[in-house]
Structures are given as C-alpha cells and as structure tokens.
Design a protein around this motif. Sequence first.
Motif, mmCIF file in Angstrom:
data_model
loop_
_atom_site.group_PDB
_atom_site.id
_atom_site.type_symbol
_atom_site.label_atom_id
_atom_site.label_comp_id
_atom_site.label_asym_id
_atom_site.label_seq_id
_atom_site.Cartn_x
_atom_site.Cartn_y
_atom_site.Cartn_z
ATOM 1 N N THR A 385 42.209 48.780 31.666
ATOM 2 C CA THR A 385 42.796 47.769 32.534
ATOM 3 C C THR A 385 41.716 47.215 33.445
ATOM 4 O O THR A 385 40.634 47.772 33.568
ATOM 5 C CB THR A 385 43.920 48.374 33.405
ATOM 6 O OG1 THR A 385 43.328 49.175 34.421
ATOM 7 C CG2 THR A 385 44.868 49.218 32.590
ATOM 8 N N ARG A 386 42.066 46.123 34.120
ATOM 9 C CA ARG A 386 41.108 45.481 35.025
ATOM 10 C C ARG A 386 40.914 46.255 36.322
ATOM 11 O O ARG A 386 40.122 45.863 37.157
ATOM 12 C CB ARG A 386 41.591 44.066 35.345
ATOM 13 C CG ARG A 386 41.608 43.168 34.109
ATOM 14 C CD ARG A 386 41.806 41.725 34.510
ATOM 15 N NE ARG A 386 43.036 41.530 35.263
ATOM 16 C CZ ARG A 386 43.347 40.384 35.892
ATOM 17 N NH1 ARG A 386 42.496 39.391 35.892
ATOM 18 N NH2 ARG A 386 44.490 40.271 36.540
ATOM 19 N N LEU A 387 41.643 47.337 36.485
ATOM 20 C CA LEU A 387 41.473 48.163 37.684
ATOM 21 C C LEU A 387 40.216 49.016 37.612
ATOM 22 O O LEU A 387 39.766 49.542 38.620
ATOM 23 C CB LEU A 387 42.678 49.096 37.855
ATOM 24 C CG LEU A 387 43.893 48.568 38.585
ATOM 25 C CD1 LEU A 387 44.956 49.646 38.638
ATOM 26 C CD2 LEU A 387 43.518 48.128 39.978
ATOM 27 N N VAL A 435 53.260 48.384 41.192
ATOM 28 C CA VAL A 435 52.197 47.492 41.641
ATOM 29 C C VAL A 435 52.850 46.373 42.434
ATOM 30 O O VAL A 435 53.795 45.732 41.951
ATOM 31 C CB VAL A 435 51.395 46.906 40.461
ATOM 32 C CG1 VAL A 435 50.460 45.802 40.928
ATOM 33 C CG2 VAL A 435 50.586 48.005 39.768
ATOM 34 N N GLN A 447 49.151 45.544 33.036
ATOM 35 C CA GLN A 447 48.231 44.433 32.812
ATOM 36 C C GLN A 447 48.849 43.101 33.240
ATOM 37 O O GLN A 447 48.164 42.251 33.819
ATOM 38 C CB GLN A 447 47.828 44.406 31.334
ATOM 39 C CG GLN A 447 46.939 45.590 30.945
ATOM 40 C CD GLN A 447 46.670 45.659 29.458
ATOM 41 O OE1 GLN A 447 47.509 45.268 28.647
ATOM 42 N NE2 GLN A 447 45.508 46.187 29.094
ATOM 43 N N LEU A 450 48.729 42.890 37.038
ATOM 44 C CA LEU A 450 47.397 42.558 37.531
ATOM 45 C C LEU A 450 47.100 41.065 37.362
ATOM 46 O O LEU A 450 46.441 40.452 38.200
ATOM 47 C CB LEU A 450 46.345 43.394 36.797
ATOM 48 C CG LEU A 450 46.383 44.905 37.056
ATOM 49 C CD1 LEU A 450 45.384 45.623 36.164
ATOM 50 C CD2 LEU A 450 46.105 45.222 38.519
ATOM 51 N N LYS A 451 47.601 40.487 36.273
ATOM 52 C CA LYS A 451 47.391 39.056 36.061
ATOM 53 C C LYS A 451 48.179 38.222 37.070
ATOM 54 O O LYS A 451 47.706 37.168 37.524
ATOM 55 C CB LYS A 451 47.808 38.672 34.635
ATOM 56 C CG LYS A 451 46.884 39.208 33.555
ATOM 57 C CD LYS A 451 47.394 38.825 32.166
ATOM 58 C CE LYS A 451 46.504 39.406 31.072
ATOM 59 N NZ LYS A 451 47.028 39.088 29.710
ATOM 60 N N HIS A 453 48.968 39.086 40.107
ATOM 61 C CA HIS A 453 48.563 39.338 41.495
ATOM 62 C C HIS A 453 47.648 38.218 42.005
ATOM 63 O O HIS A 453 46.692 37.841 41.336
ATOM 64 C CB HIS A 453 47.836 40.674 41.593
ATOM 65 C CG HIS A 453 47.400 41.010 42.979
ATOM 66 N ND1 HIS A 453 48.259 41.465 43.948
ATOM 67 C CD2 HIS A 453 46.177 40.928 43.563
ATOM 68 C CE1 HIS A 453 47.594 41.666 45.059
ATOM 69 N NE2 HIS A 453 46.332 41.336 44.858
ATOM 70 N N LEU A 459 45.592 44.807 46.447
ATOM 71 C CA LEU A 459 46.644 45.202 45.517
ATOM 72 C C LEU A 459 47.295 46.484 46.046
ATOM 73 O O LEU A 459 46.605 47.457 46.342
ATOM 74 C CB LEU A 459 46.034 45.449 44.132
ATOM 75 C CG LEU A 459 46.980 45.758 42.983
ATOM 76 C CD1 LEU A 459 47.659 44.469 42.517
ATOM 77 C CD2 LEU A 459 46.199 46.383 41.825
ATOM 78 N N VAL A 461 49.404 49.731 45.313
ATOM 79 C CA VAL A 461 49.730 50.561 44.153
ATOM 80 C C VAL A 461 50.431 51.832 44.641
ATOM 81 O O VAL A 461 49.979 52.474 45.593
ATOM 82 C CB VAL A 461 48.452 50.939 43.367
ATOM 83 C CG1 VAL A 461 48.789 51.836 42.184
ATOM 84 C CG2 VAL A 461 47.735 49.686 42.902
#
Length: 476
Positions: A385-387, A435, A447, A450-451, A453, A459, A461
């Motif tokens: 993931t982008r995290l 999230v 995912q 995250l897009k 946000h 963010l 969590v």
Amino acid sequence: MRITTRLARFTWPAVGVVLLLVGLSPLAGHGREAQHLWQERAAGAAPIATVSAPNWIEIARAVKPAVVNVSVRGAAKAARGDGDELFREFGADRAPRRMLRGLGSGFVINADGYVLTNNHVVDGASEIKVKFADGRELAGKVIGRDPKTDLALLKVEAKGLPVIPLGDSARLEVGEPVMAIGNPFGLEQTVTTGIVSATGRTIGAGPYDDFVQTDASINPGNSGGPLVNVRGEVVGVNTAIASGTGGSVGIGFAIPAHLVKPIVTQLAESGHVVRGWLGVSIQPLTPDLAKTFGVGDTIGALVSSVADGSPAQRSGLKQGDVITRYDGRPLARWSDLPREVAETPVGREVPLEVLREGKRLTLSVKVAKLEEQGDKVASAEPAATRLGIAGRSLTPALAQELGVDTPRGVLVQQVEDGGRAQTAGITAGDVILEVDRKPVADVADLQQALKRHPAGTPLLVLVHREGQSLYLTVAA
C-alpha cells in the motif's frame, strides 16, 4: 619589598589596559547602560526568599524507629518488569526460586502492628520476619496484597509500636526536599536525602502509574521503605529505580501517599482491592490527534475502543469520543482516568463530559466492578500500500487468532523502514480497522481509502494492537 615591587610593576599596565578598553567601548560616553540580549533579573518578580535547610538529624531521629527490615524466606517469583533493563523493582534480578533473606524494607502505619511494604517484597514468601530498629524481630503475616499498585499490608503481633504518619502527596512540589529510609543491600536504617524531581510519572509499571520521582539515593533493598517530607510524613513508598546497572543513578520512584491510602484501607478491611470499571481503552490526545478530531487542546482521554456490554457502551460512549471530565472533575492528564474510575464505588452513577465531533455532551455511566483475570500469521500474498506497509486482508480464522472482534481489516505484515507508517508508529502485527473514521474491510478498501484521502492532510488510522485499539496519525 620584592613582592610590593612586582605588584606595582603589573598594576599600572593593567590600569592602562582597562582605560583603553573603556575608551574603545561602543557605549562609552553615551550616558546609558549597555543593552543585552538577555535578561539579568526577573521583571517585576519579588526576590526569592531564602529558606533554612531541613533539620534532617531530628527528622531521622523521629522516623527511623518506625522503619523496618522485611526479611523473606521462600521461592522468589519473577518480579513485575523482570527482564527490563531500565525500570526494575528492587530485588527483581535475584535468581528465581532462591531462598531469600533481607529482601526489602517497610514501615509501621499503625501502632497495633500494621506494616506497609511492596507486594514484590513478599510475593511468594513462605516466611516473613519483620526486624525493628530496636533489634526486635517478629513474624509477619500478609493481611492483603495488591499487585496492580505493588503494595502489601503486613501484621505483626505487637502493640504500641512507633508509627510514621501518611502525608498529603497531592501537595508535593517539584524541588521539595525529601528523605528516603530503608535497607539498601541489607544495610539497615540507611538514610539518604534529595528532592522531588517530578510528580505524576508514568513508567509503564501498570494502569495506575502516578509515581513521585526523586534523586534521593535508593537501591535494591529500599523497596517498601518510606519517602519522607520535612514534616516527618510519608509522601511515598519507594518502589522502583531507573538504572542500567541495578544501582542508584539518582532516578527513583515512589508510590504517592494519596494513592496508598485508599488501597491500604481496602487491604485492611478485606485483604484485596475492589476497583471500578468503565470498559474503555483510552490513549493520550496528541496535538496531531487533537487537530484531526477537531479538539482545541490536548486535555482529556481519547477513547480508542469501547467493550461490548460494558458500562461505557450502555452510557452511549463511543469510539473517538474525548472524555474531558469525570464525576465533575477535569482530567488534567489522560492517565488520571483509570485511577479515578478505579476509586469510584461500584454501582455509583457518575457524569461523563465528552467531546464528540466538536460538540460537548454529558453522559451518565453506572460504574461496574473490575473483574481480575505470539501472534500467528497465515501465509498469503502480501499487498503493498501507499502507506509504506505490506499487508493482507483479515480472515475470520486469523481474526480469532489475533483476538480481533471483527473479521474485517488489514493485517500489517511488514513496515518499510523510514516510511510514513513507521514514522506514525504502525508496527508489524497491527490490524488496520479504520481510515479517516471509516471502516476498512480488506486491502482493496484500504487502497481506496488512501486514494480518497485529501492530499496534504494527516491520515487518521485506527489499529488493533495486543488486544487494544489505538488511534494514530500518519503525516501527509
């Protein structure tokens, strides 16, 4: 004459240098004092009064007769914090199941033979001897113990014993002088002095941490001994030290007297402690979390989870609420709440003031009784993931193994070094549940969240970790 001559020889050039420097000063001849970047006296402050030193001789003479050596025979159990190289109780690193003697200290709180000490001093003891300053040694019996606060109340068959009064630790000031008395390394009736270094210290010893920190030298064997103020009153029970060697480095901790009093009362009456229970997990409100939740400051306790069927749930308390007042009293620190709840009589209705999405609410909760009582990861293809994590969708079987109430979420299997997740405090084994206050069912959900946000904003969590829920903020 030779000395006089030499002094005269060096005096005139020195005066000349002084005159030269004055003449070259940029402020010379301006008729005003030099302006400094710093301040040399407190503006408008009255001079600080000089106080005389405490009469430690008289104080020691008055309280030492009530300080005892608690000698134990029996198999020693591993102390709370065993293996922790920083915070350790005195005697914690003695060999397990070894016959011990001269393990700790204590002091008389009632003339009829009641002695207070630490729980870890007498835990596992089959025989207890209490030795007094006058040389008498009497058998001790455990009246009650409380492992959560590390206190134990003993009884010896004696009357008219010297006592030390319990003072008001809530009024302690940082810098106030104190005296520690005990039996470090078996050296009986040792007295050391210092000051209160801090109050309200949390050192990870338990949910009711509220230690007094002192630089008075305390060492293994001081456990259970008194920390005394200049009025000869006990303001703390010496319990732990911070040390890399096991000896004193000037950082000691004592259980404050205001926490001791209600515990001792219950131990004397029933031999155990009954505590109130709300059924919430809480965490401190950091500046980032306060901003995310729309709270103006960091005062209060952030509710990270609410137990099913608990008094908190029945009262309407919700995850994400910020408790700001309990029973009419403000929560100056989030860690005050567990102690406040624990000391509330079971069955009592108390008001809770909370902040929820920027609105202030008052709830009523009926306090219940607190009942006393290695993650496995199945193989699966990780999803990046982008995290900055590698994770997998939670399954019902995996949720049961991890102790997560819902079979929905993302199990964190790896965390990228230096990534956003690691910086935020997310660790391998965490389960991401939400999230931005919205549930996350699986990796695809995460995912998409995250897009969605907004770029450039933190963010929020919610993770599940070791049976508890915890909010974290991930920087933009």
